[in-house]
Design an enzyme around this catalytic site. Structure first.
Site, PDB file in Angstrom:
ATOM      1  N   ASP A   8      23.420  37.033  17.059  1.00 44.19           N
ATOM      2  CA  ASP A   8      24.343  38.032  16.528  1.00 44.19           C
ATOM      3  C   ASP A   8      23.529  39.300  16.270  1.00 44.19           C
ATOM      4  OD1 ASP A   8      22.963  37.549  14.201  1.00 44.19           O
ATOM      5  OD2 ASP A   8      24.709  36.959  13.010  1.00 44.19           O
ATOM      6  N   HIS A   9      24.102  40.266  15.550  1.00 46.27           N
ATOM      7  CA  HIS A   9      23.405  41.534  15.302  1.00 46.27           C
ATOM      8  C   HIS A   9      22.104  41.326  14.524  1.00 46.27           C
ATOM      9  CE1 HIS A   9      26.167  40.601  12.046  1.00 46.27           C
ATOM     10  NE2 HIS A   9      25.368  41.270  11.224  1.00 46.27           N
ATOM     11  N   CYS A  65      20.292  33.968  14.512  1.00 48.57           N
ATOM     12  CA  CYS A  65      21.107  34.809  13.628  1.00 48.57           C
ATOM     13  C   CYS A  65      20.317  35.019  12.349  1.00 48.57           C
ATOM     14  CB  CYS A  65      22.503  34.216  13.400  1.00 48.57           C
ATOM     15  SG  CYS A  65      22.569  32.697  12.442  1.00 48.57           S
ATOM     16  N   GLY A  66      20.941  35.570  11.315  1.00 53.11           N
ATOM     17  CA  GLY A  66      20.190  35.929  10.108  1.00 53.11           C
ATOM     18  C   GLY A  66      19.535  34.729   9.454  1.00 53.11           C
ATOM     19  N   THR A  67      20.338  33.729   9.117  1.00 56.94           N
ATOM     20  CA  THR A  67      19.816  32.510   8.485  1.00 56.94           C
ATOM     21  C   THR A  67      19.609  31.371   9.480  1.00 56.94           C
ATOM     22  OG1 THR A  67      22.024  31.618   8.117  1.00 56.94           O
ATOM     23  CG2 THR A  67      21.103  33.011   6.364  1.00 56.94           C
ATOM     24  N   GLY A  70      24.725  29.909  10.667  1.00 54.77           N
ATOM     25  CA  GLY A  70      25.988  30.176  11.361  1.00 54.77           C
ATOM     26  C   GLY A  70      25.931  29.679  12.796  1.00 54.77           C
ATOM     27  N   MET A  71      24.821  29.994  13.464  1.00 62.38           N
ATOM     28  CA  MET A  71      24.649  29.526  14.853  1.00 62.38           C
ATOM     29  C   MET A  71      24.590  27.999  14.908  1.00 62.38           C
ATOM     30  SD  MET A  71      24.563  31.855  17.209  1.00 62.38           S
ATOM     31  CE  MET A  71      24.352  33.635  17.401  1.00 62.38           C
ATOM     32  N   HIS A  98      11.672  14.429  17.633  1.00 60.81           N
ATOM     33  CA  HIS A  98      12.488  13.424  16.939  1.00 60.81           C
ATOM     34  C   HIS A  98      13.982  13.579  17.181  1.00 60.81           C
ATOM     35  CE1 HIS A  98       9.261  12.306  13.676  1.00 60.81           C
ATOM     36  NE2 HIS A  98       8.813  12.180  14.913  1.00 60.81           N
ATOM     37  N   ARG A 132      12.637   4.770  18.659  1.00 61.35           N
ATOM     38  CA  ARG A 132      13.596   4.689  17.542  1.00 61.35           C
ATOM     39  C   ARG A 132      14.453   5.952  17.441  1.00 61.35           C
ATOM     40  NH1 ARG A 132       8.776   6.336  15.525  1.00 61.35           N
ATOM     41  NH2 ARG A 132       8.720   7.820  13.790  1.00 61.35           N
ATOM     42  N   HIS A 133      13.908   7.060  17.924  1.00 62.97           N
ATOM     43  CA  HIS A 133      14.673   8.317  17.846  1.00 62.97           C
ATOM     44  C   HIS A 133      15.815   8.328  18.866  1.00 62.97           C
ATOM     45  CE1 HIS A 133      11.771   9.715  15.016  1.00 62.97           C
ATOM     46  NE2 HIS A 133      10.776   9.490  15.880  1.00 62.97           N
TER      47      HIS A 133
HETATM   48  C1  RB5 Z   1      25.066  38.198   9.381  1.00 65.69           C
HETATM   49  O1  RB5 Z   1      25.091  39.069   8.321  1.00 65.69           O
HETATM   50  C2  RB5 Z   1      24.765  36.793   8.910  1.00 65.69           C
HETATM   51  O2  RB5 Z   1      25.794  36.299   8.149  1.00 65.69           O
HETATM   52  C3  RB5 Z   1      24.496  35.896  10.096  1.00 65.69           C
HETATM   53  O3  RB5 Z   1      23.471  36.434  10.856  1.00 65.69           O
HETATM   54  C4  RB5 Z   1      24.063  34.501   9.772  1.00 65.69           C
HETATM   55  O4  RB5 Z   1      23.007  34.497   8.852  1.00 65.69           O
HETATM   56  C5  RB5 Z   1      25.118  33.576   9.362  1.00 65.69           C
HETATM   57  O5  RB5 Z   1      24.902  32.375   9.199  1.00 65.69           O
END
Ligand code: RB5
Length: 143
Positions: A8-9, A65-67, A70-71, A98, A132-133
């Site tokens: 994402d951005h 993505c940021g965290t 989300g992906m 694994h 096992r995996h």
């Molecule tokens: C974008 O602001 C953020 O929400 C996205 O990149 C991601 O971290 C969501 O899980």
């Protein structure tokens, strides 16, 4: 090997650099976007990547993505996807060894670009350990 990649951005800058890195190493790369820093929704890019991995149009996927969450959450709604989030090289190794992750997910807002490269290189060069995996990943799909 053909690698599909999306972001994402929040991940677009690292994605662009990583595409250049992978091309330089001789990988084929299919870019599923986004290619803009304008705010967008990660699922719009995760689903096309997941579909391509499931259909065998690409061998593996990378999503940023940021965290990373989300992906990863979106990708893992697909039955044929095991998307694993990695923020360090040892996790990057284990998510392949694994969990046999066929999509690597990384959190752009929490790691450096150098770490993105190191994790990607580790994940690409690690073999699934099986044993096992194999039994464990066979139990993942919802029956
Ligand atoms: C974008 O602001 C953020 O929400 C996205 O990149 C991601 O971290 C969501 O899980």
């Amino acid at each position: 090997m053909k690698i599909g990649i999306c972001s994402d951005h929040a991940g677009v800058e690292y994605k662009a650099k990583l595409i250049s890195y992978l091309l330089g190493k001789g990988y084929e790369v299919v870019n599923f976007g986004t290619d803009s820093e304008d705010s967008c929704d990660y699922a719009d890019f995760a689903h096309p990547l997941a579909n391509a991995v499931e259909k065998g149009e690409v061998d593996k996927g990378i999503a940023i993505c940021g965290t990373g969450n989300g992906m990863a959450i979106t990708l893992n709604h697909h039955q044929g996807i095991r998307a694993g989030l990695a923020w360090g090289t040892e996790i990057g190794r284990l998510v392949k060894a694994h969990n046999d992750a066929n999509v690597l997910v990384m959190p752009a807002r929490f790691i450096s670009y150098r770490m993105v490269v190191n994790i990607t290189r580790t994940w690409l060069n690690t073999e699934f350990e099986g044993g096992r995996h194999e039994r464990r990943i066979a139990k993942i799909p919802v029956k």
